[in-house]
Design a protein around this motif. Structure first.
Motif, PDB file in Angstrom:
ATOM      1  N   SER A  44      22.501  36.458  33.309  1.00  0.00           N
ATOM      2  CA  SER A  44      22.770  35.136  32.753  1.00  0.00           C
ATOM      3  C   SER A  44      21.483  34.495  32.234  1.00  0.00           C
ATOM      4  O   SER A  44      20.415  34.633  32.828  1.00  0.00           O
ATOM      5  CB  SER A  44      23.368  34.241  33.835  1.00  0.00           C
ATOM      6  N   ALA A  45      21.624  33.796  31.099  1.00  0.00           N
ATOM      7  CA  ALA A  45      20.488  33.027  30.585  1.00  0.00           C
ATOM      8  C   ALA A  45      20.330  31.724  31.385  1.00  0.00           C
ATOM      9  O   ALA A  45      19.280  31.099  31.339  1.00  0.00           O
ATOM     10  CB  ALA A  45      20.709  32.709  29.109  1.00  0.00           C
ATOM     11  N   LEU A  46      21.375  31.333  32.106  1.00  0.00           N
ATOM     12  CA  LEU A  46      21.273  30.161  32.979  1.00  0.00           C
ATOM     13  C   LEU A  46      20.587  30.604  34.279  1.00  0.00           C
ATOM     14  O   LEU A  46      20.898  31.658  34.816  1.00  0.00           O
ATOM     15  CB  LEU A  46      22.672  29.603  33.290  1.00  0.00           C
ATOM     16  N   PRO A  47      19.656  29.807  34.791  1.00  0.00           N
ATOM     17  CA  PRO A  47      18.845  30.282  35.906  1.00  0.00           C
ATOM     18  C   PRO A  47      19.587  30.472  37.220  1.00  0.00           C
ATOM     19  O   PRO A  47      19.231  31.326  38.018  1.00  0.00           O
ATOM     20  CB  PRO A  47      17.756  29.210  36.040  1.00  0.00           C
ATOM     21  N   GLY A  48      20.622  29.682  37.472  1.00  0.00           N
ATOM     22  CA  GLY A  48      21.321  29.806  38.745  1.00  0.00           C
ATOM     23  C   GLY A  48      20.489  29.264  39.895  1.00  0.00           C
ATOM     24  O   GLY A  48      19.387  28.719  39.710  1.00  0.00           O
ATOM     25  N   ILE A  49      21.012  29.402  41.098  1.00  0.00           N
ATOM     26  CA  ILE A  49      20.355  28.892  42.310  1.00  0.00           C
ATOM     27  C   ILE A  49      20.373  30.007  43.352  1.00  0.00           C
ATOM     28  O   ILE A  49      21.439  30.554  43.665  1.00  0.00           O
ATOM     29  CB  ILE A  49      21.092  27.646  42.857  1.00  0.00           C
ATOM     30  N   ALA A  50      19.218  30.335  43.889  1.00  0.00           N
ATOM     31  CA  ALA A  50      19.149  31.353  44.935  1.00  0.00           C
ATOM     32  C   ALA A  50      19.971  30.907  46.143  1.00  0.00           C
ATOM     33  O   ALA A  50      20.016  29.711  46.463  1.00  0.00           O
ATOM     34  CB  ALA A  50      17.699  31.580  45.341  1.00  0.00           C
ATOM     35  N   LEU A  51      20.606  31.863  46.814  1.00  0.00           N
ATOM     36  CA  LEU A  51      21.515  31.511  47.908  1.00  0.00           C
ATOM     37  C   LEU A  51      20.802  30.713  49.007  1.00  0.00           C
ATOM     38  O   LEU A  51      21.371  29.738  49.518  1.00  0.00           O
ATOM     39  CB  LEU A  51      22.167  32.767  48.488  1.00  0.00           C
ATOM     40  N   ALA A  52      19.593  31.089  49.360  1.00  0.00           N
ATOM     41  CA  ALA A  52      18.870  30.359  50.421  1.00  0.00           C
ATOM     42  C   ALA A  52      18.648  28.906  50.020  1.00  0.00           C
ATOM     43  O   ALA A  52      18.818  27.983  50.848  1.00  0.00           O
ATOM     44  CB  ALA A  52      17.545  31.039  50.721  1.00  0.00           C
ATOM     45  N   ALA A  53      18.288  28.675  48.756  1.00  0.00           N
ATOM     46  CA  ALA A  53      18.083  27.312  48.259  1.00  0.00           C
ATOM     47  C   ALA A  53      19.398  26.536  48.236  1.00  0.00           C
ATOM     48  O   ALA A  53      19.456  25.348  48.575  1.00  0.00           O
ATOM     49  CB  ALA A  53      17.464  27.347  46.862  1.00  0.00           C
ATOM     50  N   TRP A  54      20.460  27.233  47.842  1.00  0.00           N
ATOM     51  CA  TRP A  54      21.797  26.619  47.815  1.00  0.00           C
ATOM     52  C   TRP A  54      22.202  26.176  49.229  1.00  0.00           C
ATOM     53  O   TRP A  54      22.633  25.038  49.443  1.00  0.00           O
ATOM     54  CB  TRP A  54      22.804  27.631  47.263  1.00  0.00           C
ATOM     55  N   ARG A  55      22.051  27.092  50.177  1.00  0.00           N
ATOM     56  CA  ARG A  55      22.445  26.773  51.557  1.00  0.00           C
ATOM     57  C   ARG A  55      21.645  25.596  52.101  1.00  0.00           C
ATOM     58  O   ARG A  55      22.177  24.767  52.858  1.00  0.00           O
ATOM     59  CB  ARG A  55      22.266  28.007  52.436  1.00  0.00           C
ATOM     60  N   ALA A  56      20.383  25.513  51.704  1.00  0.00           N
ATOM     61  CA  ALA A  56      19.516  24.431  52.191  1.00  0.00           C
ATOM     62  C   ALA A  56      19.976  23.067  51.678  1.00  0.00           C
ATOM     63  O   ALA A  56      19.666  22.038  52.287  1.00  0.00           O
ATOM     64  CB  ALA A  56      18.072  24.692  51.773  1.00  0.00           C
ATOM     65  N   GLN A  57      20.705  23.054  50.564  1.00  0.00           N
ATOM     66  CA  GLN A  57      21.203  21.788  49.977  1.00  0.00           C
ATOM     67  C   GLN A  57      22.547  21.369  50.560  1.00  0.00           C
ATOM     68  O   GLN A  57      23.055  20.292  50.254  1.00  0.00           O
ATOM     69  CB  GLN A  57      21.353  21.943  48.454  1.00  0.00           C
ATOM     70  N   GLY A  58      23.149  22.229  51.402  1.00  0.00           N
ATOM     71  CA  GLY A  58      24.482  21.948  51.932  1.00  0.00           C
ATOM     72  C   GLY A  58      24.477  20.773  52.900  1.00  0.00           C
ATOM     73  O   GLY A  58      23.500  20.517  53.612  1.00  0.00           O
ATOM     74  N   LEU A  59      25.591  20.055  52.926  1.00  0.00           N
ATOM     75  CA  LEU A  59      25.791  18.912  53.819  1.00  0.00           C
ATOM     76  C   LEU A  59      26.990  19.219  54.720  1.00  0.00           C
ATOM     77  O   LEU A  59      27.784  20.117  54.425  1.00  0.00           O
ATOM     78  CB  LEU A  59      26.056  17.646  53.003  1.00  0.00           C
ATOM     79  N   GLY A  60      27.123  18.454  55.796  1.00  0.00           N
ATOM     80  CA  GLY A  60      28.216  18.720  56.720  1.00  0.00           C
ATOM     81  C   GLY A  60      29.169  17.550  56.872  1.00  0.00           C
ATOM     82  O   GLY A  60      28.763  16.394  56.764  1.00  0.00           O
ATOM     83  N   PHE A  61      30.448  17.860  57.090  1.00  0.00           N
ATOM     84  CA  PHE A  61      31.385  16.825  57.523  1.00  0.00           C
ATOM     85  C   PHE A  61      32.480  17.475  58.362  1.00  0.00           C
ATOM     86  O   PHE A  61      32.635  18.695  58.371  1.00  0.00           O
ATOM     87  CB  PHE A  61      31.923  16.006  56.338  1.00  0.00           C
ATOM     88  N   ASN A  62      33.194  16.630  59.084  1.00  0.00           N
ATOM     89  CA  ASN A  62      34.222  17.121  59.996  1.00  0.00           C
ATOM     90  C   ASN A  62      35.590  16.984  59.362  1.00  0.00           C
ATOM     91  O   ASN A  62      35.949  15.913  58.872  1.00  0.00           O
ATOM     92  CB  ASN A  62      34.150  16.313  61.302  1.00  0.00           C
ATOM     93  N   PHE A  63      36.349  18.078  59.345  1.00  0.00           N
ATOM     94  CA  PHE A  63      37.718  18.049  58.817  1.00  0.00           C
ATOM     95  C   PHE A  63      38.650  18.592  59.899  1.00  0.00           C
ATOM     96  O   PHE A  63      38.569  19.763  60.254  1.00  0.00           O
ATOM     97  CB  PHE A  63      37.826  18.892  57.541  1.00  0.00           C
ATOM     98  N   GLN A  64      39.463  17.709  60.439  1.00  0.00           N
ATOM     99  CA  GLN A  64      40.454  18.077  61.463  1.00  0.00           C
ATOM    100  C   GLN A  64      39.809  18.864  62.611  1.00  0.00           C
ATOM    101  O   GLN A  64      40.360  19.851  63.110  1.00  0.00           O
ATOM    102  CB  GLN A  64      41.602  18.867  60.830  1.00  0.00           C
ATOM    103  N   GLY A  65      38.596  18.433  62.995  1.00  0.00           N
ATOM    104  CA  GLY A  65      37.902  19.063  64.111  1.00  0.00           C
ATOM    105  C   GLY A  65      37.081  20.285  63.739  1.00  0.00           C
ATOM    106  O   GLY A  65      36.486  20.922  64.618  1.00  0.00           O
ATOM    107  N   HIS A  66      37.024  20.621  62.445  1.00  0.00           N
ATOM    108  CA  HIS A  66      36.280  21.796  61.993  1.00  0.00           C
ATOM    109  C   HIS A  66      35.017  21.362  61.237  1.00  0.00           C
ATOM    110  O   HIS A  66      35.052  20.425  60.438  1.00  0.00           O
ATOM    111  CB  HIS A  66      37.146  22.662  61.072  1.00  0.00           C
ATOM    112  N   ALA A  67      33.923  22.079  61.467  1.00  0.00           N
ATOM    113  CA  ALA A  67      32.651  21.780  60.789  1.00  0.00           C
ATOM    114  C   ALA A  67      32.661  22.409  59.401  1.00  0.00           C
ATOM    115  O   ALA A  67      32.743  23.631  59.263  1.00  0.00           O
ATOM    116  CB  ALA A  67      31.489  22.331  61.606  1.00  0.00           C
TER     117      ALA A  67
END
Length: 296
Positions: A2-25
């Motif tokens: 791809s000519a689009l750079p994309g995001i490395a998985l480690a960097a992507w995971r580092a940007q993740g946020l958390g919330f609770n849905f029906q008792g699940h993380a």
């Protein structure tokens, strides 16, 4: 590549946020100006929201992006013994929007399993239970009658499904993806490593036979979902990799037969993962769709 750079998985995971849905993380991602129009990205089976990484930055330049790893996928909880349901995954999308205090109409870009979740949101829109501004579907089983599952999916649905899931491996993933990606757009070894990392997280293969119940669930809801697409009133487009054996050109032919004024784009030589295989083309056709919507 791809000519689009994309995001490395480690960097992507580092940007993740958390919330609770029906008792699940749950893990989710947001990007873009919070005052821009919200665009909800819904991933497919068996992967996760990282599927959108090539499109993430260019779309975030224009829209407020929201994406989560659905229950049973990626870095979100994968409860054993859970009765996974597309309807619950639609509830999850609505809960995430509520968590982010998004109350206005939402645009949706979906793929594969996510297409079915988007179809449910479209049906809820017509029932005045959700506000959908537009929806674009990438390759997915919009019609059970055109869906051609690969062997591992059939085996997961069978009585030996739990065993097949537990034995699922990076090698088996590579073999499946080799068949469903386009001949000239095969995933690299490092991409396969990353896909596998997301699937394997939280003992994912142990719940694959439960996640696959979406295939019979699609048949149960077919009439409601197809009639929702036929109602009009919400701009829809299909951007589809034509070479996909699961839901390629044959699915688009069915869409054109059933949906009036069908807005479809076929990508020649591209397989089941157009957002990974041809992200520039998907971006071009998505932005053109939104431009026409803004002008119209």
């Amino acid at each position: 590549m791809s000519a689009l750079p994309g995001i490395a998985l480690a960097a992507w995971r580092a940007q993740g946020l958390g919330f609770n849905f029906q008792g699940h993380a749950m893990r989710y991602w947001v990007a873009g100006d919070e005052h821009a129009e919200p665009l909800l990205l819904i991933h497919g089976f068996p992967t996760a929201s990282w599927d959108w990484h090539y499109l993430w930055a260019p779309l975030a330049a224009r829209y407020r992006l929201i994406a989560c790893d659905m229950l049973g996928f990626g870095d979100s909880a994968k409860p054993r013994g859970h009765a996974y349901s597309l309807l619950q995954q639609a509830d999850l999308q609505q809960a995430l929007l509520e968590h982010l205090h998004i109350t206005g109409p939402v645009h949706v870009l979906a793929h594969d399993y996510g297409d079915s979740v988007a179809q449910e949101l479209l049906a809820r829109h017509h029932e005045q239970r959700f506000k959908l501004a537009s929806c674009v579907f990438l390759n997915g089983g919009l019609f059970p009658e055109t869906h051609r599952p690969v062997l591992v999916q059939k085996l997961l649905l069978s009585p030996i499904g739990p065993l097949v899931g537990r034995l699922f491996s990076r090698q088996k993933l590579a073999a499946s993806f080799a068949r469903i990606f386009g001949p000239q757009t095969q995933p690299s070894e490092s991409e396969l490593d990353d896909f596998w990392s997301l699937i394997a997280e939280n003992h994912g293969p142990a719940v694959m036979h439960r996640l696959i119940r979406y295939m019979p669930e699609r048949r149960v809801h077919r009439e409601r979902w197809v009639s929702a697409m036929q109602k009009g009133g919400v701009a829809l487009r299909v951007i589809d990799g034509a070479a996909d054996p699961i839901s390629g050109a044959h699915m688009v032919a069915r869409y054109r037969a059933l949906i009036a004024d069908a807005d479809t784009v076929l990508l020649a030589g591209i397989g089941h993962y157009p957002q990974i295989e041809a992200p520039e083309q998907v971006l071009q056709h998505y932005l053109a769709f939104r431009q026409a919507l803004a002008v119209g």
